[in-house]
Design a protein around this motif. Structure first.
Motif, PDB file in Angstrom:
ATOM      1  N   THR A   1       1.132  -1.836   0.122  1.00 35.30           N
ATOM      2  CA  THR A   1      -0.254   0.091   0.036  1.00 35.30           C
ATOM      3  C   THR A   1       0.671   1.480   0.322  1.00 35.30           C
ATOM      4  O   THR A   1       0.862   2.344  -0.915  1.00 35.30           O
ATOM      5  CB  THR A   1      -0.889  -0.269   1.549  1.00 35.30           C
ATOM      6  OG1 THR A   1      -0.021   0.263   2.429  1.00 35.30           O
ATOM      7  CG2 THR A   1      -1.936  -1.185   1.359  1.00 35.30           C
ATOM      8  N   GLY A   2       1.843   1.598   0.214  1.00 32.38           N
ATOM      9  CA  GLY A   2       3.239   2.258   0.462  1.00 32.38           C
ATOM     10  C   GLY A   2       2.596   2.927   1.652  1.00 32.38           C
ATOM     11  O   GLY A   2       1.640   2.516   2.933  1.00 32.38           O
ATOM     12  N   SER A   3       3.039   3.722   2.567  1.00 36.57           N
ATOM     13  CA  SER A   3       2.279   4.661   4.186  1.00 36.57           C
ATOM     14  C   SER A   3       2.677   6.238   4.109  1.00 36.57           C
ATOM     15  O   SER A   3       4.222   6.198   3.284  1.00 36.57           O
ATOM     16  CB  SER A   3       3.216   4.102   5.115  1.00 36.57           C
ATOM     17  OG  SER A   3       2.258   4.749   6.574  1.00 36.57           O
ATOM     18  N   PRO A   4       1.897   7.230   4.189  1.00 37.95           N
ATOM     19  CA  PRO A   4       2.436   8.015   4.029  1.00 37.95           C
ATOM     20  C   PRO A   4       3.111   8.716   5.787  1.00 37.95           C
ATOM     21  O   PRO A   4       3.636   9.605   5.734  1.00 37.95           O
ATOM     22  CB  PRO A   4       1.077   9.261   4.324  1.00 37.95           C
ATOM     23  CG  PRO A   4      -0.118   8.515   4.570  1.00 37.95           C
ATOM     24  CD  PRO A   4       0.540   6.823   4.597  1.00 37.95           C
ATOM     25  N   ILE A   5       2.985   7.950   6.228  1.00 34.19           N
ATOM     26  CA  ILE A   5       3.852   7.647   7.301  1.00 34.19           C
ATOM     27  C   ILE A   5       4.722   7.334   8.336  1.00 34.19           C
ATOM     28  O   ILE A   5       5.545   7.360   9.062  1.00 34.19           O
ATOM     29  CB  ILE A   5       3.020   8.017   8.907  1.00 34.19           C
ATOM     30  CG1 ILE A   5       2.262   6.735   9.072  1.00 34.19           C
ATOM     31  CG2 ILE A   5       1.213   9.016   9.057  1.00 34.19           C
ATOM     32  CD1 ILE A   5       0.862   6.712   9.934  1.00 34.19           C
ATOM     33  N   TRP A   6       5.134   6.398   6.949  1.00 34.56           N
ATOM     34  CA  TRP A   6       6.417   5.466   7.765  1.00 34.56           C
ATOM     35  C   TRP A   6       7.890   6.008   7.919  1.00 34.56           C
ATOM     36  O   TRP A   6       8.186   6.035   9.172  1.00 34.56           O
ATOM     37  CB  TRP A   6       6.647   4.291   6.665  1.00 34.56           C
ATOM     38  CG  TRP A   6       8.273   3.786   6.203  1.00 34.56           C
ATOM     39  CD1 TRP A   6       9.106   3.534   5.994  1.00 34.56           C
ATOM     40  CD2 TRP A   6       8.965   2.990   7.005  1.00 34.56           C
ATOM     41  NE1 TRP A   6      10.129   2.465   6.286  1.00 34.56           N
ATOM     42  CE2 TRP A   6       9.654   2.201   7.420  1.00 34.56           C
ATOM     43  CE3 TRP A   6       8.042   2.374   8.529  1.00 34.56           C
ATOM     44  CZ2 TRP A   6      10.142   1.018   8.319  1.00 34.56           C
ATOM     45  CZ3 TRP A   6       7.639   1.384   9.406  1.00 34.56           C
ATOM     46  CH2 TRP A   6       9.438   0.213   8.957  1.00 34.56           C
ATOM     47  N   HIS A   7       8.121   7.571   7.433  1.00 34.49           N
ATOM     48  CA  HIS A   7       9.206   7.882   7.211  1.00 34.49           C
ATOM     49  C   HIS A   7       9.653   8.629   9.198  1.00 34.49           C
ATOM     50  O   HIS A   7      10.159   9.377   9.240  1.00 34.49           O
ATOM     51  CB  HIS A   7       9.508   9.148   6.525  1.00 34.49           C
ATOM     52  CG  HIS A   7       7.971   9.886   6.771  1.00 34.49           C
ATOM     53  ND1 HIS A   7       7.086   9.418   6.550  1.00 34.49           N
ATOM     54  CD2 HIS A   7       8.101  10.881   7.169  1.00 34.49           C
ATOM     55  CE1 HIS A   7       6.143  10.538   6.140  1.00 34.49           C
ATOM     56  NE2 HIS A   7       6.407  11.684   7.082  1.00 34.49           N
ATOM     57  N   LEU A   8       7.870   8.172   9.419  1.00 30.67           N
ATOM     58  CA  LEU A   8       7.573   9.382  11.247  1.00 30.67           C
ATOM     59  C   LEU A   8       8.095   7.840  11.872  1.00 30.67           C
ATOM     60  O   LEU A   8       7.394   8.421  13.202  1.00 30.67           O
ATOM     61  CB  LEU A   8       6.534  10.177  11.182  1.00 30.67           C
ATOM     62  CG  LEU A   8       5.920  10.813  10.079  1.00 30.67           C
ATOM     63  CD1 LEU A   8       4.693  11.652  10.314  1.00 30.67           C
ATOM     64  CD2 LEU A   8       7.328  12.129  10.571  1.00 30.67           C
ATOM     65  N   LEU A   9       8.322   6.030  11.998  1.00 37.04           N
ATOM     66  CA  LEU A   9       8.164   6.131  12.500  1.00 37.04           C
ATOM     67  C   LEU A   9       9.124   5.875  14.076  1.00 37.04           C
ATOM     68  O   LEU A   9       8.904   5.883  14.495  1.00 37.04           O
ATOM     69  CB  LEU A   9       8.886   4.794  11.919  1.00 37.04           C
ATOM     70  CG  LEU A   9       9.412   3.125  13.061  1.00 37.04           C
ATOM     71  CD1 LEU A   9       8.273   3.314  12.928  1.00 37.04           C
ATOM     72  CD2 LEU A   9      10.048   2.037  12.221  1.00 37.04           C
TER      73      LEU A   9
END
Length: 329
Positions: free
Chosen positions: A128-136
């Motif tokens: 799906t991808g993610s708009p918030i993964w980079h904020l893990l």
């Protein structure tokens, strides 16, 4: 009857579909999981194209239960940048405008569901991808409202796709995986809740992505018994002692021995597949066991062959009666 053991074709994208069929049959596989875009063009509308694929698979005795769109699916919800250009077809990337890329990727997923229907397949696996993964990693601190908005954005983008899947009688199985909206048990539950438990949404279970994170990968099966739509058999090894590169993988490539973890051929890592088979039996999963082979240190033909043999040897069906039932005589 034992479950089908299939080979995911994405890692064999340098070969034609017929070449993959020849090898898969020789390795002992029962079927294939077709990977997009290398082995299936879902933009095709001519029924003869899909008949040709079915005839080719039948020629080599390869059954088809699943098609997969990991690379295109990744672009639906991601923060798009130059990295995506290398994994996307030119017609999806276009001019690289992020919103345009996301829109075209979403349209392609719907076409994928239609192709699945024509091929007689009811499950599409993907990302799906993610708009918030980079904020893990939450520093600077990430407000909970930002995470909530990320799940809302995911639902806004994916719910219309899933509605089309449902109309076609096809399910979408998200591979729970780092960089996706769901990457562990907690985030998988949040993704389900964000979609109001959409009936067309479930998971492709791949324990290799959970084990090295420290996630209980067997418990994951029991947490989502009605949402395990498909299973990837892939192993991972993680070190018992500190390494130069930690669990995040650093900026070194897969396979580098300095990493804390790496993917391994099935049976050569730390994943306890015996417990997985028992858990799958307990929830009544009867779908394929698909080998997604990604061992950077091993020849892929050797790995594909031994992974098939290992999986077929390990798989077993649940007992029809309790072992002590004869005491009731």
């Amino acid at each position: 009857m034992a479950r089908l053991v299939t080979l995911y074709s994405l890692q064999w994208g340098d070969l034609s579909l017929e070449e993959v069929c020849v090898k898969a049959k020789a390795f002992g596989y029962d079927g294939l999981e077709l990977g997009l875009p290398d082995h299936l063009d879902v933009r095709q509308t001519d029924p003869a194209y899909y008949k040709g694929i079915k005839d080719l698979l039948e020629k080599y005795g390869m059954q088809l239960r699943t098609i997969s769109s990991h690379l295109v699916g990744q672009a639906v919800c991601d923060k798009i940048d130059e990295r995506h250009k290398s994994i996307l077809p030119d017609y999806i990337w276009g001019d690289g405008d992020p919103e345009g890329v996301r829109r075209r990727a979403a349209e392609e997923l719907i076409l994928t569901a239609r192709a699945a229907r024509v091929l007689g397949v009811d499950t599409v696996v993907g990302f799906t991808g993610s708009p918030i993964w980079h904020l893990l990693y939450s520093f600077p601190p990430v407000p909970q409202s930002t995470i909530d908005k990320g799940y809302q954005d995911f639902a806004t983008r994916f719910a219309p796709i899933l509605d089309e899947f449902e109309k076609l009688g096809v399910r979408f199985a998200l591979e729970v995986h780092p960089t996706e909206i769901a990457f562990d048990t907690f985030s998988a539950q949040r993704a389900l809740e964000a979609l109001d438990h959409h009936p067309a949404f479930g998971f492709n279970y791949d324990p290799s992505h959970l084990g090295y994170q420290g996630v209980d990968y067997v418990d994951f099966i029991y947490q989502f018994p009605d949402r395990i739509f498909h299973v990837h058999m892939k192993d991972a090894y993680w070190s018992d002692t500190p390494k130069q590169v930690g669990v995040f993988g650093g900026h070194v490539p897969f396979g580098d021995p300095r990493r804390f973890w790496n993917f391994r051929s099935v049976g050569r890592g730390k994943i306890k597949f015996e417990e997985i088979i028992r858990a799958l039996n307990a929830i009544g999963y009867q779908g394929p066991l698909s080998i997604e082979w990604e061992d950077s240190a091993m020849d892929r033909e050797h790995g594909a062959r031994e992974s098939c043999e290992y999986t077929k040897r390990l798989d077993f069906q649940v007992s029809g009666h309790a072992f002590d039932a004869f005491f009731a005589k």
